[in-house]
Design an enzyme around this catalytic site. Structure first.
Site, mmCIF file in Angstrom:
data_model
loop_
_atom_site.group_PDB
_atom_site.id
_atom_site.type_symbol
_atom_site.label_atom_id
_atom_site.label_comp_id
_atom_site.label_asym_id
_atom_site.label_seq_id
_atom_site.Cartn_x
_atom_site.Cartn_y
_atom_site.Cartn_z
ATOM 1 N N ILE A 1 34.273 36.794 40.222
ATOM 2 C CA ILE A 1 34.845 37.023 41.264
ATOM 3 C C ILE A 1 35.097 35.762 41.830
ATOM 4 C CG2 ILE A 1 32.999 37.672 42.923
ATOM 5 C CD1 ILE A 1 36.323 39.476 43.193
ATOM 6 N N ASP B 1 27.267 38.602 46.376
ATOM 7 C CA ASP B 1 27.027 37.661 47.528
ATOM 8 C C ASP B 1 26.408 36.321 47.283
ATOM 9 O OD1 ASP B 1 27.073 37.600 50.226
ATOM 10 O OD2 ASP B 1 25.449 38.935 50.647
HETATM 11 N N1 AR6 Z 1 31.884 38.311 39.721
HETATM 12 C C1 AR6 Z 1 31.965 39.634 39.662
HETATM 13 N N2 AR6 Z 1 31.275 40.736 39.488
HETATM 14 C C2 AR6 Z 1 29.845 40.409 39.537
HETATM 15 C C3 AR6 Z 1 29.422 38.985 39.769
HETATM 16 C C4 AR6 Z 1 30.439 38.061 39.819
HETATM 17 N N3 AR6 Z 1 29.960 36.679 39.954
HETATM 18 N N4 AR6 Z 1 28.100 39.151 39.816
HETATM 19 C C5 AR6 Z 1 27.738 40.389 39.757
HETATM 20 N N5 AR6 Z 1 28.791 41.162 39.659
HETATM 21 P P1 AR6 Z 1 25.984 43.443 43.488
HETATM 22 P P2 AR6 Z 1 26.107 45.885 45.287
HETATM 23 C C6 AR6 Z 1 28.968 42.708 39.414
HETATM 24 O O1 AR6 Z 1 24.710 43.563 43.323
HETATM 25 O O2 AR6 Z 1 25.543 46.645 44.329
HETATM 26 C C7 AR6 Z 1 23.454 41.430 47.229
HETATM 27 O O3 AR6 Z 1 22.222 41.004 47.202
HETATM 28 C C8 AR6 Z 1 27.848 43.266 39.162
HETATM 29 O O4 AR6 Z 1 27.686 43.496 37.884
HETATM 30 O O5 AR6 Z 1 26.805 42.079 43.689
HETATM 31 O O6 AR6 Z 1 27.301 46.062 46.234
HETATM 32 C C9 AR6 Z 1 24.097 41.669 48.658
HETATM 33 O O7 AR6 Z 1 23.423 40.794 49.644
HETATM 34 C C10 AR6 Z 1 28.031 44.566 39.657
HETATM 35 O O8 AR6 Z 1 28.781 45.648 39.276
HETATM 36 O O9 AR6 Z 1 26.806 44.309 45.008
HETATM 37 C C11 AR6 Z 1 23.461 43.099 49.175
HETATM 38 O O10 AR6 Z 1 22.302 43.321 49.610
HETATM 39 C C12 AR6 Z 1 28.918 44.434 40.920
HETATM 40 O O11 AR6 Z 1 29.367 43.120 40.884
HETATM 41 C C13 AR6 Z 1 23.769 43.961 47.627
HETATM 42 O O12 AR6 Z 1 23.339 42.895 46.632
HETATM 43 C C14 AR6 Z 1 28.023 44.636 42.412
HETATM 44 O O13 AR6 Z 1 26.864 44.097 42.389
HETATM 45 C C15 AR6 Z 1 24.888 44.697 47.503
HETATM 46 O O14 AR6 Z 1 24.911 45.531 46.137
#
Ligand code: AR6
Length: 214
Positions: free
Chosen positions: A38, A61
């Site tokens: 992303i 994030d």
């Molecule tokens: N690019 C695209 N997708 C990604 C990337 C990336 N660089 N990194 C991870 N994913 P998450 P949530 C995917 O945990 O579930 C944080 O600590 C990953 O495989 O980022 O909404 C925040 O501060 C998954 O499918 O977000 C919150 O506390 C998706 O992105 C909490 O995590 C979302 O994973 C939010 O949790």
């Protein structure tokens, strides 16, 4: 066919199968579903799967704040100080600058933690997509990229999330809007595959369908 030839042809098929899943488009090409990071998307705004503190975390994030630099966090702190002293509620979205990212803006939204919203998780997840799209459209943006909100640390099952996010995006794009491209970004091939198998985009509206053929 010899065993060797067999292995060769089946490797070709596997290769074709996996590359065919690298990108799909829907709704006349206005929605692109692809594998990627992303933080590297060259769109007007990328969406952050944040938490209500807006002060950073892991996953998407953490990656956005690392790649985008301190300017994004500064604006998040300012938003907390002025508009949102109690934090950003689940399903809502706010926009900041994009710092060092290719994207000009970051839209921060808070997805539901699966199992913690008394059965209202789908509604909350849909609101994340709708409110992020609405914010982008209010600023007249043309392109926006989403990660798969809530499907990491927040534990939302990927197939269910695919149904909710695709419906929310399709509903939004039915109306008049400045947004001409919505990218849905998946980090791993297996996540993209689940999305392709579970989305609710109407196949009759797929970008790949050649209208001239009939
Ligand atoms: N690019 C695209 N997708 C990604 C990337 C990336 N660089 N990194 C991870 N994913 P998450 P949530 C995917 O945990 O579930 C944080 O600590 C990953 O495989 O980022 O909404 C925040 O501060 C998954 O499918 O977000 C919150 O506390 C998706 O992105 C909490 O995590 C979302 O994973 C939010 O949790």
């Amino acid at each position: 066919m010899s065993e060797r030839a067999n292995a060769f042809y089946s490797s070709l098929i596997t290769h074709h199968f996996s590359t065919a899943f690298m990108e799909e488009s829907f709704l006349d090409g206005r929605v692109r579903v692809l594998l990627g990071d992303i933080t590297g998307q060259n769109v007007d705004a990328i969406v952050n799967a944040a938490n209500s503190t807006l002060l950073g975390g892991g996953g998407v994030d953490g990656a956005i704040h690392r790649a985008g630099g301190a300017q994004i966090l500064e604006e998040c702190r300012e938003i907390r100080r002025t508009r949102l002293p109690d934090g950003l509620p689940t399903g809502e979205a706010v926009m900041t600058n994009g710092g060092l990212l290719a994207a000009r803006y970051v839209i921060h939204t808070v997805g539901p933690i699966y199992g913690r919203h008394g059965g209202r998780e789908a509604e909350q997840l849909a609101r994340c997509y709708q409110n992020s799209l609405r914010l982008a459209a209010e600023s007249n943006l043309a392109s926006i990229a989403f990660p798969s909100i809530s499907t990491g640390a927040f534990g939302y099952p990927r197939a269910e999330a695919a149904r909710v996010s695709s419906r929310a995006v399709a509903d939004f794009l039915k109306g008049e809007t400045s947004i001409s491209e919505v990218r849905l970004i998946f980090f791993q091939p297996s996540d993209l595959k689940v999305f392709i198998e579970s989305h609710k985009f109407d196949n009759r509206e797929q970008g790949k369908v050649d209208a001239s053929s009939g």
